[in-house]
Design a protein around this motif. Structure first.
Motif, short mmCIF file in Angstrom:
data_model
loop_
_atom_site.label_atom_id
_atom_site.label_comp_id
_atom_site.label_asym_id
_atom_site.label_seq_id
_atom_site.Cartn_x
_atom_site.Cartn_y
_atom_site.Cartn_z
N ALA A 155 0.83 -1.22 0.00
CA ALA A 155 0.00 0.00 0.00
C ALA A 155 0.86 1.26 0.00
N LEU A 156 2.06 1.16 0.57
CA LEU A 156 2.99 2.29 0.57
C LEU A 156 3.83 2.35 -0.70
N GLY A 157 3.61 1.39 -1.61
CA GLY A 157 4.33 1.39 -2.88
C GLY A 157 5.65 0.65 -2.85
N ILE A 158 5.88 -0.13 -1.82
CA ILE A 158 7.14 -0.86 -1.71
C ILE A 158 6.99 -2.21 -2.41
N ARG A 159 7.85 -2.45 -3.37
CA ARG A 159 7.88 -3.70 -4.11
C ARG A 159 9.33 -4.15 -4.22
N ILE A 160 9.54 -5.42 -4.30
CA ILE A 160 10.87 -5.98 -4.51
C ILE A 160 10.91 -6.52 -5.93
N VAL A 161 11.94 -6.14 -6.67
CA VAL A 161 12.13 -6.65 -8.03
C VAL A 161 13.30 -7.61 -7.98
N PRO A 162 13.04 -8.90 -8.20
CA PRO A 162 14.14 -9.86 -8.13
C PRO A 162 15.20 -9.59 -9.19
N GLN A 163 16.43 -9.93 -8.86
CA GLN A 163 17.53 -9.73 -9.80
C GLN A 163 17.32 -10.58 -11.05
N GLU A 164 16.79 -11.76 -10.87
CA GLU A 164 16.49 -12.65 -12.00
C GLU A 164 14.98 -12.70 -12.16
N PRO A 165 14.40 -11.71 -12.82
CA PRO A 165 12.94 -11.67 -12.90
C PRO A 165 12.38 -12.86 -13.66
N GLU A 166 11.25 -13.33 -13.19
CA GLU A 166 10.57 -14.42 -13.88
C GLU A 166 9.43 -13.80 -14.67
N ILE A 167 9.40 -14.10 -15.94
CA ILE A 167 8.36 -13.58 -16.82
C ILE A 167 7.34 -14.69 -17.04
N VAL A 168 6.07 -14.36 -16.86
CA VAL A 168 5.00 -15.31 -17.16
C VAL A 168 4.77 -15.23 -18.66
N PRO A 169 5.04 -16.30 -19.39
CA PRO A 169 5.03 -16.23 -20.85
C PRO A 169 3.67 -16.00 -21.50
N HIS A 170 2.59 -16.45 -20.87
CA HIS A 170 1.28 -16.40 -21.53
C HIS A 170 0.41 -15.20 -21.14
N VAL A 171 1.00 -14.21 -20.44
CA VAL A 171 0.27 -12.98 -20.13
C VAL A 171 1.05 -11.78 -20.64
N SER A 172 0.40 -10.65 -20.69
CA SER A 172 0.99 -9.44 -21.26
C SER A 172 2.07 -8.83 -20.36
N VAL A 173 2.82 -7.91 -20.95
CA VAL A 173 3.81 -7.15 -20.19
C VAL A 173 3.12 -6.46 -19.02
N ALA A 174 1.98 -5.83 -19.26
CA ALA A 174 1.25 -5.13 -18.20
C ALA A 174 0.90 -6.08 -17.07
N GLU A 175 0.41 -7.27 -17.39
CA GLU A 175 0.05 -8.23 -16.36
C GLU A 175 1.28 -8.76 -15.63
N ASN A 176 2.40 -8.89 -16.33
CA ASN A 176 3.64 -9.30 -15.69
C ASN A 176 4.12 -8.23 -14.71
N VAL A 177 4.04 -6.97 -15.11
CA VAL A 177 4.51 -5.88 -14.26
C VAL A 177 3.71 -5.83 -12.97
N TYR A 178 2.40 -6.05 -13.06
CA TYR A 178 1.54 -5.94 -11.88
C TYR A 178 1.16 -7.29 -11.29
N ALA A 179 1.89 -8.34 -11.63
CA ALA A 179 1.62 -9.66 -11.06
C ALA A 179 1.63 -9.56 -9.54
N GLY A 180 0.62 -10.09 -8.92
CA GLY A 180 0.49 -10.01 -7.46
C GLY A 180 -0.21 -8.77 -6.98
N ALA A 181 -0.45 -7.81 -7.88
CA ALA A 181 -1.13 -6.56 -7.50
C ALA A 181 -2.01 -6.08 -8.64
#
Length: 100
Positions: A32-58
């Motif tokens: 809620a405060l805008g704190i997110r962790i971006v892993p060094q080795e990001p995992e991309i979900v192949p079957h969803v859009s860039v937008a959905e990948n960016v906001y995965a979990g939120a």
């Protein structure tokens, strides 16, 4: 990292956000405060859009907990512009189509 995401409480020291001390008592509060962790080795979900990948979990939801695509579009458009990726990264592109 677990302290910053609200998963653990610090045993000493403090967390500052914009110069002010905050107590992150839960992951929901950290998000809620805008704190997110971006892993060094990001995992991309192949079957969803860039937008959905960016906001995965939120992902924004509307009535019935369905994905609010209009709100997702508004958020990703604003973020891509703010970060200098507008016109460079297609928010509708599937994760499987991304390249390094």
């Amino acid at each position: 990292l677990k302290i910053l995401t609200g998963d653990h409480q610090p045993t000493e020291g403090r967390v500052l956000l914009d110069g002010r001390p905050v107590e992150l008592r839960s992951p929901a509060q950290a998000r809620a405060l805008g704190i997110r962790i971006v892993p060094q080795e990001p995992e991309i979900v192949p079957h969803v859009s860039v937008a959905e990948n960016v906001y995965a979990g939120a992902l924004p939801t509307g009535r019935g907990r369905r994905l609010d695509r209009a709100e997702l579009r508004r958020r990703i458009t604003a973020d891509l512009e703010r970060l200098g990726f507008a016109g460079v990264l297609d928010p509708d592109l599937l994760g499987s189509r991304l390249t390094a």
